[in-house]
Design a protein around this motif. Sequence first.
Motif, PDB file in Angstrom:
ATOM      1  N   LYS A 428       0.940  -1.223  -0.179  1.00 33.04           N
ATOM      2  CA  LYS A 428      -0.160  -0.042   0.026  1.00 33.04           C
ATOM      3  C   LYS A 428       0.811   1.321   0.031  1.00 33.04           C
ATOM      4  O   LYS A 428       0.609   2.334  -0.548  1.00 33.04           O
ATOM      5  CB  LYS A 428      -0.885  -0.036   1.373  1.00 33.04           C
ATOM      6  CG  LYS A 428      -1.918   1.023   1.403  1.00 33.04           C
ATOM      7  CD  LYS A 428      -2.869   0.993   2.530  1.00 33.04           C
ATOM      8  CE  LYS A 428      -3.714   2.170   2.292  1.00 33.04           C
ATOM      9  NZ  LYS A 428      -4.735   2.139   3.675  1.00 33.04           N
ATOM     10  N   GLU A 429       1.923   1.119   0.692  1.00 36.96           N
ATOM     11  CA  GLU A 429       2.706   2.406   0.917  1.00 36.96           C
ATOM     12  C   GLU A 429       3.747   2.615  -0.191  1.00 36.96           C
ATOM     13  O   GLU A 429       3.990   3.747  -0.838  1.00 36.96           O
ATOM     14  CB  GLU A 429       3.719   2.498   2.100  1.00 36.96           C
ATOM     15  CG  GLU A 429       2.995   2.421   3.554  1.00 36.96           C
ATOM     16  CD  GLU A 429       3.830   2.291   4.670  1.00 36.96           C
ATOM     17  OE1 GLU A 429       4.924   2.385   4.495  1.00 36.96           O
ATOM     18  OE2 GLU A 429       3.508   2.106   5.582  1.00 36.96           O
ATOM     19  N   ALA A 432       1.480   4.072  -3.097  1.00 37.89           N
ATOM     20  CA  ALA A 432       1.122   5.411  -2.506  1.00 37.89           C
ATOM     21  C   ALA A 432       2.580   6.177  -2.999  1.00 37.89           C
ATOM     22  O   ALA A 432       2.563   7.480  -3.578  1.00 37.89           O
ATOM     23  CB  ALA A 432       0.979   5.613  -1.411  1.00 37.89           C
TER      24      ALA A 432
END
Length: 473
Positions: A428-429, A432
Amino acid sequence: MACQGFKNIPYSWHEQIIDLLAERIVVVDREGNILYINEAYCEFLGTTVEKALNEPVYEVIENSRMHIVAKTGKKELAAVQPINGSEMIANRYPLYENGEIVGALGTVMFRNPEEWRMYKSKIQRLVEELRYYKTKVQSEYKSKHDFSHLIGNSPLFVAAKKLAERVSESASYILIIGESGTGKELFAHSIHNNSDRSGMPFVAVNCASIPEHLLESELFGYEEGAFTGAKKGGKKGLFEIANNGTLFLDEIGDMPIAMQSKLLRVLQEREIHRVGGQKSIAVDVRIIAATHRDLDKMVAEGHFRQDLYYRLNVIKIEIPPLRKRKEDIELIAMNLLKKLEGRFFRKGIELSQEVKGKLTQHSWPGNIRELENVLERSINVLDGQVIELDHLPLYLREQESPHHDEKKKSKTSNIMPDFSTIPVQPLKETLAAVEKQAIENALAFTKGNKLEAAKYLEMSKTSFYEKCKLYNL
């Protein structure tokens, strides 16, 4: 039978009955001369029956239209008539004998000075309040452009303009297709201004700029207590405000799918329900929708309701982008300069030949809006009267050929983040970080122009601004 019954009433009663039923009354012949007027009316006018009889009605009664009704045969009910510095409510009826107009009958409300004072103190206040709100609505919801403001001679643009003019008097729904900055709202204004609804409200709403949870209450209104924070007495929605006029739904392609079904129901049934309300409210609104998105593709992908698309797409008007109407660029630029001159208190600003060439070469991804921004920037740094190359933004000055921007766009679109610099971290990071870098690349390429950057990344304006806020860009 009614006439036979009336004959049974003694003739001496007739005038008393008329005075009691009709308050103030006047009767004129075919030429508008007064045949009968009662004392109550004469007292109010400051004259006598003897002086008024056989005189032209317009010379006795201020702002009278009795002579007009006696000619046209068209009755006028509940008409506001200014008399003695204020307004009264008048009814005017044509009189017929053997099928031919022979005169007219007029009545005015209120029979004595006391009633008139009551009107002045109570009803007049409502009239003034109505005037205030009518003026406010007309100024806020009035179309500001007409077809003379649509500048261009290129065949594609002229064809779009002619189609818009031809269908403006129709009541059919219109779908305007075009890239951002091509002038879709100007077309909508012009269509409304050229229609038989031009005297009624023109209400524009950007479907992409209103949060999804507020869109329903904005469009349809709400009743008191419908939700926390609802105004006392409720609030009219934009459909009610636009009643008998035109509602312009800009960026209809960004409307949430759940809201699309509610809009479709309103368009089919021509009535709305306020949020929290039980009763239906009939509305007569012409819809003009617009979008820069490919609705056919969205329908195929399930992102836009097919039934709503067909409901809106009765008449489609496609506005060509500026890069497809190169011959119009100089004409549009000069027209924009005239507008900007007034804003900057300047006169006689011109474009050099080199600048005209650069403007024609550019692909204008932001269309007319981008052109206006370029000219405004140039005027801000202009000392003399002629805009030269040095006054243009750097990205235009460095332009090498008509295809330069497309090559640069292609080159930039292939720029990918250097994954080797991104540490191993949760997926997820990582995603992003990649997303943030892609947005930064796009903003760097467009010199900070968020609208252009969103287009290059194929994102909606709303989503792009939300991402910028998320990443503090």
